[in-house]
Design a protein around this motif. Structure first.
Motif, PDB file in Angstrom:
ATOM      1  N   HIS A  64       0.822  -1.205   0.000  1.00 39.12           N
ATOM      2  CA  HIS A  64       0.000   0.000   0.000  1.00 39.12           C
ATOM      3  C   HIS A  64       0.861   1.262   0.000  1.00 39.12           C
ATOM      4  O   HIS A  64       0.433   2.300  -0.519  1.00 39.12           O
ATOM      5  CB  HIS A  64      -0.920   0.007   1.215  1.00 39.12           C
ATOM      6  N   TYR A  67       2.131   1.552  -3.567  1.00 33.01           N
ATOM      7  CA  TYR A  67       1.006   1.883  -4.440  1.00 33.01           C
ATOM      8  C   TYR A  67      -0.086   2.492  -3.563  1.00 33.01           C
ATOM      9  O   TYR A  67      -1.062   1.833  -3.223  1.00 33.01           O
ATOM     10  CB  TYR A  67       0.509   0.630  -5.159  1.00 33.01           C
ATOM     11  N   PRO A  68       0.093   3.758  -3.175  1.00 36.11           N
ATOM     12  CA  PRO A  68      -0.796   4.375  -2.164  1.00 36.11           C
ATOM     13  C   PRO A  68      -2.159   4.751  -2.716  1.00 36.11           C
ATOM     14  O   PRO A  68      -2.445   5.920  -2.989  1.00 36.11           O
ATOM     15  CB  PRO A  68      -0.010   5.608  -1.724  1.00 36.11           C
ATOM     16  N   LYS A  69      -2.994   3.759  -2.861  1.00 33.78           N
ATOM     17  CA  LYS A  69      -4.348   3.993  -3.357  1.00 33.78           C
ATOM     18  C   LYS A  69      -5.383   3.774  -2.271  1.00 33.78           C
ATOM     19  O   LYS A  69      -6.321   4.548  -2.126  1.00 33.78           O
ATOM     20  CB  LYS A  69      -4.627   3.067  -4.543  1.00 33.78           C
ATOM     21  N   GLU A  70      -5.247   2.700  -1.504  1.00 30.48           N
ATOM     22  CA  GLU A  70      -6.165   2.387  -0.409  1.00 30.48           C
ATOM     23  C   GLU A  70      -5.657   3.083   0.849  1.00 30.48           C
ATOM     24  O   GLU A  70      -4.556   2.820   1.308  1.00 30.48           O
ATOM     25  CB  GLU A  70      -6.228   0.872  -0.210  1.00 30.48           C
ATOM     26  N   LYS A  71      -6.446   3.993   1.423  1.00 31.91           N
ATOM     27  CA  LYS A  71      -5.950   4.916   2.444  1.00 31.91           C
ATOM     28  C   LYS A  71      -6.179   4.454   3.878  1.00 31.91           C
ATOM     29  O   LYS A  71      -5.554   4.997   4.783  1.00 31.91           O
ATOM     30  CB  LYS A  71      -6.616   6.285   2.261  1.00 31.91           C
ATOM     31  N   TRP A 184       8.607   9.943  -3.293  1.00 28.62           N
ATOM     32  CA  TRP A 184       7.555   8.936  -3.163  1.00 28.62           C
ATOM     33  C   TRP A 184       7.165   8.731  -1.702  1.00 28.62           C
ATOM     34  O   TRP A 184       5.983   8.567  -1.387  1.00 28.62           O
ATOM     35  CB  TRP A 184       7.998   7.626  -3.779  1.00 28.62           C
ATOM     36  N   ALA A 188       3.414   9.405  -0.379  1.00 26.48           N
ATOM     37  CA  ALA A 188       2.641   8.327   0.238  1.00 26.48           C
ATOM     38  C   ALA A 188       2.180   8.709   1.637  1.00 26.48           C
ATOM     39  O   ALA A 188       1.026   8.455   2.019  1.00 26.48           O
ATOM     40  CB  ALA A 188       3.479   7.048   0.283  1.00 26.48           C
ATOM     41  N   VAL A 191      -0.713  11.059   1.401  1.00 29.58           N
ATOM     42  CA  VAL A 191      -1.952  10.373   1.017  1.00 29.58           C
ATOM     43  C   VAL A 191      -2.636   9.774   2.236  1.00 29.58           C
ATOM     44  O   VAL A 191      -3.861   9.867   2.399  1.00 29.58           O
ATOM     45  CB  VAL A 191      -1.655   9.287  -0.037  1.00 29.58           C
TER      46      VAL A 191
END
Length: 224
Positions: A64, A67-71, A184, A188, A191
Motif C-alpha cells: 500500500h 502503491y498508495p491507493k487504499e488509504k 515517493w 505516500a 496520502v
C-alpha cells in the motif's frame, strides 16, 4: 393447594437451551477486513499461523505504501513491525565503520539513525496532533515508518551503485534514485495522513513530513 403445586411446577420447568454456543478453539467468524486480515480471535490458533498472518499483513502494508491507493489500511490495522524492520535495516547499512583504518567512512552510528527516525516520527506526530489532526499517536508513527520503504529501496540501489568505480554519472544516478525515494515517501505519507488534518492547516502538517524524509534521504545520499 393445587395452585401452589402449579407454581412449583412452573419454577422447576427446564430452561431453554436454544442459542449460540462458542466453542473454545473454534473460529466463529470468517469475515475478512479490507486489508485481507481475518477478523477473529487468535488466542487459540497455532503460533506458525499467527506469524505467517502477521507477515502477510506487513507485506500488504508495504504494498500500500508503494502503491498508495487504499488509504485506510495503515490507519485501521496499524502495527510497528514494519517500521522497526526498516529502521533497523537502514541503521545497519548506514552506520559508519569504527575502525581506525577507514577514516573516510564517517557515517552515522546505529543509535543515531535509530534516534533520528523514531524521534523524528514522534515530533511529526506531535505536530499533527497540535494542529488538530484526528489520528492517534501510534497510527501516525506506523504510517511514517512504513513510508520509509521507498527511501530504503533507494538505499539498496545506492549501495549497489557504489560497488562500481565512482564517476559523476554514477553520483547523478544515486542523486536521482534518492530524490525519487524521498518524493515517493513524502507523497505516500501525505496520502495517508492528509485526510486527518483540517483543510486550512494541511501545509503546516506537510512541512514537518517533508523535513523528516529530507533528513533521512540526505543521510542515504551523503553517507553512501
Amino acid at each position: 393447594m393445587d395452585s401452589k403445586l402449579d407454581m412449583f411446577e412452573d419454577v422447576n420447568t427446564s430452561p431453554s437451551l436454544e442459542g449460540d454456543m462458542s466453542i473454545p478453539g473454534k473460529r466463529t467468524t470468517t469475515a475478512t477486513s479490507a486489508s485481507g486480515v481475518p477478523d477473529y480471535n487468535t488466542l487459540d490458533e497455532p503460533i506458525s499461523e499467527t506469524v505467517l498472518r502477521d507477515i502477510r499483513a506487513v507485506g500488504i502494508k508495504f504494498y500500500h505504501v508503494l502503491y498508495p491507493k487504499e488509504k485506510s489500511s495503515l490507519l485501521r490495522d496499524w502495527d510497528l513491525w514494519g517500521p522497526l524492520v526498516l529502521c533497523t535495516f537502514m541503521a545497519t547499512i548506514l552506520q559508519g565503520s569504527s575502525s581506525a583504518d577507514s577514516m573516510a567512512d564517517n557515517g552515522p552510528e546505529f543509535a543515531q539513525v535509530f534516534v533520528i527516525v523514531w524521534i523524528g516520527a514522534a515530533v511529526v506526530t506531535l505536530n499533527s496532533k497540535l494542529l488538530g489532526g484526528n489520528i492517534s499517536f501510534f497510527q501516525s508513527v506506523c504510517v511514517l515508518g512504513y513510508c520509509l520503504t521507498p527511501v530504503a529501496i533507494s538505499l539498496i540501489v545506492c549501495r549497489v551503485i557504489l560497488l562500481a568505480t565512482q564517476t559523476r554519472l554514477l553520483f547523478f544516478l544515486r542523486f536521482v534514485t534518492t530524490t525519487m525515494g524521498f518524493a515517493w515517501a513524502t507523497y505516500a505519507s501525505f496520502v495517508f495522513l492528509g485526510q486527518s488534518q483540517p483543510p486550512h492547516r494541511k501545509p503546516l502538517a506537510v512541512y514537518p513530513i517533508f523535513l523528516f524524509f529530507f533528513i533521512i534521504s540526505w543521510l542515504v545520499l551523503s553517507h553512501n
